[in-house]
Scaffold this active site. Sequence first.
Site, PDB file in Angstrom:
ATOM      1  CG  ASP A   1      -1.017   5.703  -5.675  1.00  0.00           C
ATOM      2  OD1 ASP A   1      -1.571   6.182  -4.674  1.00  0.00           O
ATOM      3  OD2 ASP A   1      -1.233   4.554  -6.099  1.00  0.00           O
TER       4      ASP A   1
ATOM      5  N   GLY B   1       0.817  -1.214   0.000  1.00  0.00           N
ATOM      6  CA  GLY B   1       0.000   0.000   0.000  1.00  0.00           C
ATOM      7  C   GLY B   1       0.847   1.260   0.000  1.00  0.00           C
TER       8      GLY B   1
END
Length: 406
Positions: A196, A148
Amino acid sequence: MTERQQPESPASGFPVPGAPVPGTLGPLEVSARFTATFGQEPDGVWTAPGRVNLIGEHTDYNEGFVLPFAINRTAAVAVTLRGDSTARLLSSYGDQAVVTVDLSTLSHDTMQGWTAYPLGVVWVLRQMGVAIGGFDLFLHSTVPTGAGLSSSAAIECAVASAFNDLSGAGLTANELVLVGQRAENEVVGAPTGILDQSASLLSTEGHAVFLDCRTQESKLVPLDLAAEDLLVLVVDTKVTHAHATGGYAARRASCELGAEVLGVHALRDVAEADLPEAAGLLDPETFRRVRHIVTEDQRVLDTVAVLAGAGPSAIGTLLTASHASMRDDFEISCPELDLAVDTALANGALGARMTGGGFGGSAIALVPAAEEAKVRDGVVRAFAKAGFAAPDIFAVSPAEGARRVL
Ligand code: ADP
Ligand code: MG
């Protein structure tokens, strides 16, 4: 629930959640490894970090707010342009062999395994008209995979930065965010947003990136943990749940249903004050899903405000409230994540929450440096007592975004 798989054999391509993180190499060492592999020096070395999402979970695809920061774990790539149409790629990870691809045949079939990330970026840039011919590429990453922390975006952003510089394309960091996202969506096939890549490309040391996923506008928010003797501990539970993918799709579908019934374009448009009325319009489960998104958006805004005021030591209750909302309303936590959070809090953490998509992966805890050992020991002991696999626990700090280092 299953424990993540052990590394596959080199022949099977890549990937390997849960394996030990290889050690950090400096730019000169990365360059030397490149030279030893390909027989000449690289044109340059670029790095891009992984990220932790401090708060704002599942808000991205609801056009809401997120607050990630880049971490001091990076993917480094050394690259040389070759002048023909052959690409050779090697990762230091595990026991990989050099992968050779003819770029004139680049297609979804030839972009397989771990090379889908670097080749996907090259494919997107070529689609955009950026001329990229053959190259040699060596990758060395210290971002753990599948924890993650976005090891995939770290690769994409390092590679995108390298080819942006080498080709002279002159794309902005915001444009490179979209290149990385397209590679992930269109080549790898993961339906992810811009969180991200934004963290990896836009961060600076000691800051988090406050991102509005509707407008894609971002703002750097000071997050100087060291100045307050704080650290963020990541507890990688090393578990993935079999229903993670289905669970993610189901949560997205609930959010879309909620928005449709409430007559808004996205749940971003629902305010906390609208919730009592929404409760009467939605079935109980959809209402709880909606309530998580609406309150989570508000918690991100509150976190940004608290950071600008009282500072990082005061955001703990917001982090913990975020976890409770994901556990009870969005129902994406799991026993390992709950245990990590509860144990960290019981041992001196100021706040803690699961981070990432859920159903496994990592939790983060905001911890005074003086309590670090106590939190670590407490979590390790609690996991052993519960019969869970030993978690991986490590500190991360808000770090610099993607850049050329050699
Ligand atoms: P996350 O981004 O959360 O770490 P993903 O499943 O999105 O998880 O990305 C992990 C994948 O990225 C791995 O399966 C592998 O294909 C690729 N990857 C990550 N790190 C490396 C590395 N050091 N070398 C080669 N491939 C890597
Ligand atoms: Mg990823």
